[in-house]
Structures are given as structure tokens and as C-alpha cells.
Design a protein around this motif. Structure first.
Motif: not given
Length: 159
Positions: A107, A111, A139
Motif C-alpha cells: 500500500k 500510494d 494485491s
């Protein structure tokens, strides 16, 4: 906890890499097949990848820390022209797997890619890396193609 890389993390990340890539790295496979062929072994060669990652993009390396100790990391590379963000290395120590560390690291990379204007995330793994083969599709990654790696001792060359 996920945080950005600090230079004092380097040796710990190299140790994590060697532990996590045993049996699933090209360097280890070559050495298993042909034996050690220099003074440095596959572990030293694989650890150099971490040097390259932190040298190329230190702000894109994220560390999973537990009780003040690095337990995993993910490295990234950015290509603003192609808008493809690459993940060269992702390693989580075995004792931390299955607890969300890999997801949190992934993550952080996603991001970061979005913040950098990337449109696609790319990662590679070997077919015999069962952890990667299971985790990456979960994922959100889609297998695109397969690549075959060849190696030979030059003393055996045919040309």
C-alpha cells in the motif's frame, strides 16, 4: 508501522533480503546450479541490489518496523516518462508474514506511485517463488508474461 527508509537501515535491509530471497533469487539459483564462482557468494550479490535500490530512489523505500526493528521493506523505482512504477524488491521476514506487513508495504508503494503520477505498478517474481505467486495477484497484479532466465559458465560456451 511503515516508515520511510533511513541510511542506518541499510545493513538490516540487506540481512532481510538474504533471508527472504534464499531459494527464490536468480543469483541463488545460478550458484546452486554451478557452484560459487567468485570470492563473494549469491548473498553478497543479492545484497548489492539493496545498495542499488536505496541509491536510485531512497525516498521510495519503505520499511516495516516492529518494536523498533526493521522486519521488512519494499523498494520502488519511478519512470516519469512511461508512468510505470517498478518494485524491484519486497521482503518480509518469515516471522512477520501473514500479519499484514506485506500488504502495508505494498500500500505504501502504491500510494507513493500515485503521488508520483504513475499509472501502472510493475513487479517481477520467479515461477518457483510461491510467496510472490500468491501475494502479488491478491494485491491486484495481473500476470502479463513469463520470462526464462538462462546462465552458463563461460568455460562451457559453444561459440
Amino acid at each position: 508501522m511503515i516508515r520511510t527508509y533511513r541510511p542506518e537501515d541499510l545493513e538490516a535491509l540487506k540481512e532481510i533480503t538474504v533471508i527472504c530471497f534464499e531459494g527464490v533469487s536468480i543469483d541463488h539459483a545460478i550458484e546452486t546450479k554451478f557452484g560459487q564462482f567468485t570470492d563473494s557468494d549469491w548473498k553478497a550479490r543479492k545484497a548489492k541490489h539493496v545498495d542499488a535500490d536505496v541509491s536510485a530512489n531512497p525516498e521510495g523505500v519503505f520499511v516495516f518496523e516492529e518494536n523498533g526493528k526493521a522486519m521488512g521493506y519494499i523498494s520502488t523505482r519511478i519512470d516519469h516518462d512511461s508512468k510505470v512504477g517498478q518494485i524491484p524488491n519486497l521482503s518480509v521476514l518469515p516471522e512477520c508474514r501473514g500479519k499484514g506487513a506485506g500488504k502495508a508495504l505494498m500500500k505504501a508503494a502504491f500510494d507513493y506511485f500515485e503521488e508520483q503520477g504513475m499509472e501502472v505498478a510493475k513487479i517481477e517474481t520467479l515461477a518457483h517463488n510461491e510467496v510472490g505467486q500468491n501475494f502479488y495477484p491478491r494485491s491486484g497484479f495481473t500476470e502479463i508474461t513469463r520470462q526464462i532466465h538462462y546462465a552458463m559458465p563461460l568455460k562451457d560456451r559453444k561459440l
